[in-house]
Design an enzyme around this catalytic site. Structure first.
Site, mmCIF file in Angstrom:
data_model
loop_
_atom_site.group_PDB
_atom_site.id
_atom_site.type_symbol
_atom_site.label_atom_id
_atom_site.label_comp_id
_atom_site.label_asym_id
_atom_site.label_seq_id
_atom_site.Cartn_x
_atom_site.Cartn_y
_atom_site.Cartn_z
ATOM 1 N N CYS A 1 0.805 -1.229 0.000
ATOM 2 C CA CYS A 1 0.000 0.000 0.000
ATOM 3 C C CYS A 1 0.836 1.276 0.000
ATOM 4 C CB CYS A 1 -0.932 0.009 1.208
ATOM 5 S SG CYS A 1 -1.832 -1.522 1.453
ATOM 6 N N HIS B 1 -4.102 7.415 6.159
ATOM 7 C CA HIS B 1 -4.166 6.102 5.510
ATOM 8 C C HIS B 1 -5.564 5.524 5.723
ATOM 9 C CE1 HIS B 1 -2.701 2.490 3.678
ATOM 10 N NE2 HIS B 1 -2.931 1.760 4.754
ATOM 11 N N GLU C 1 -2.487 4.465 13.657
ATOM 12 C CA GLU C 1 -2.380 5.780 13.033
ATOM 13 C C GLU C 1 -2.832 6.890 13.972
ATOM 14 O OE1 GLU C 1 -3.094 7.940 8.708
ATOM 15 O OE2 GLU C 1 -4.202 6.101 9.167
#
Length: 407
Positions: A161, A293, A304
């Site tokens: 990713c 993200h 995150e």
């Protein structure tokens, strides 16, 4: 060192063909997610993805070569053509001073699936003789180079990713160091095919409902496909050509968790953002918006969110944070480029796109994202972060700021 600017952008996504379609969907919260049905049984629990429409696929193939290219390459070429057209690059602007860095996480999934199916049905039958060139992960990068005649460095970054974000960051670094004057960079992914989709479902990270990043009731991601391509140039190259400058790529950071293949470590995400801000010689107070993200999975958001809290501290409430993945899907190797383009548009319009499907704040996260409706930037901060945190513990962050001509 050279300053690096964006002069062109192109996109193919579940929202439609082109950057305008992507941005309209992103800022208005219009999801490109639609039904998919690969297994004629109850074993397929996830029945949705952000797939390209038949109309988009048909348009893309008009400018491609089906006998030589997989769909992952066709959509990359379509996005690259839009970006190059906007940048107004001429034939003399390619050659040895122009490179290509286009990533992909999987490569030619459609060709792989077709070959596998044909081989199982008839092991002695004739398979596609161009299978290997179609399947190669570097096929989009190589075809873009051949199509436009670029003879500078051509690379394919395949880091799950983080592929597209690292591609753009590495392209910017090469221009900054004077290795190239301009570069076509981004990512492409086209892997929503039965076997790959089923494999993702078995990993238990996809939602059977709606993707709800940062929401207390989030339960997974929605898979997507598409391509995002940008044209980067040195400031001198752009000004000499009289090109319109869309934004400046001011910072890039990348780190490795070096801990777990699937479970993210917030220290890695934090350090990636710190590196991008330091590279840009800016401060956290300069950041107005973060395109997170934000996959909608429990593990990603815990990590995150902690990274963002550690980075911004008490100021986190003043920073606009959102994830646009519920709109265009998680396009894996292309995700970072699609989201980078959304971030540049957000910067130019000073408007943070929403995190759609959000229902309630998760007290464990401490994140109150831009929920369901776009929100205008407040204050004087005029820089944005775009994050990609990948399986394998690979983190990448890009910092873009509004372009200001040198005095």
């Amino acid at each position: 060192m050279n300053r690096v600017v964006v002069t062109g952008m192109g996109a193919v996504s579940a929202c439609g063909l082109g950057v305008d379609r992507l941005w309209e969907a992103a800022k208005n919260g219009i999801s490109g997610v639609s039904p998919v049905n690969f297994l004629p049984s109850e074993r397929q629990l996830v029945r949705q993805a952000a797939t390209l429409s038949d109309e988009v696929v048909e348009d893309v193939w008009k400018g491609a070569k089906p006998r030589m290219q997989d769909r992952v390459t066709a959509i990359a070429l379509a996005a690259a053509q839009e970006a190059v057209t906007q940048s107004a690059l001429a034939a003399d602007d390619f050659g040895a001073d122009c490179g290509v860095v286009v990533g992909s996480g999987f490569g030619g999934a459609e060709t792989t699936t077709r070959n596998m199916t044909d081989f199982i049905r008839d092991p002695g039958g004739r398979l596609d003789p161009m299978s290997i060139p179609k399947i190669m992960t570097n096929s989009p990068a190589s075809w873009i180079s051949m199509h436009f005649g670029t003879r500078g460095a051509t690379m394919c970054i395949s880091t799950a990713c983080a592929s597209a974000t690292q591609s753009i960051g590495i392209a910017a670094q090469m221009i900054r160091q004077g290795m190239l004057s301009r570069c076509i960079a981004g990512g492409s992914e086209a892997l929503i095919v039965p076997s790959v989709f089923r494999a993702w479902e078995l990993l238990r990270v996809m939602t059977a409902g709606k993707c709800r990043p940062f929401s207390a009731d989030r339960d997974g991601m929605v898979l997507g496909e598409g391509a995002g391509i940008v044209v980067l140039e040195s400031l001198r190259s752009a000004t000499d050509r009289g090109a319109e400058i869309l934004a400046e790529v001011a910072g890039y950071g990348s780190t490795s968790d070096a801990s777990d293949l699937l479970r993210p470590d917030p220290r890695g995400a934090h350090d990636s953002m710190v590196a991008a801000i330091r590279d840009a010689a800016l401060d956290t107070s300069d950041i107005a918006y973060v395109n997170a993200h934000g996959t909608g999975t429990v593990a990603n958001e815990v990590s995150e969110s902690e990274a963002l809290r550690n980075l911004f501290g008490n100021r986190l409430g003043d920073v606009l944070v959102s994830s646009t993945k519920p709109i265009h899907g998680h396009a894996l190797g292309a995700a970072g480029a699609i989201e980078f383009i959304v971030t540049v548009k957000a910067l130019r319009e000073r408007l943070a796109p929403p995190t759609i499907n959000f229902t309630s704040i998760d007290p464990k996260l401490g994140i109150d994202p831009v929920a369901n409706i776009a929100r205008a930037f407040d204050g004087a901060a005029d820089a944005c972060l775009s994050n990609s945190f990948a399986f394998g513990g690979i983190n990448a962050s890009l910092l873009v700021k509004r372009f200001a001509a040198p005095v």
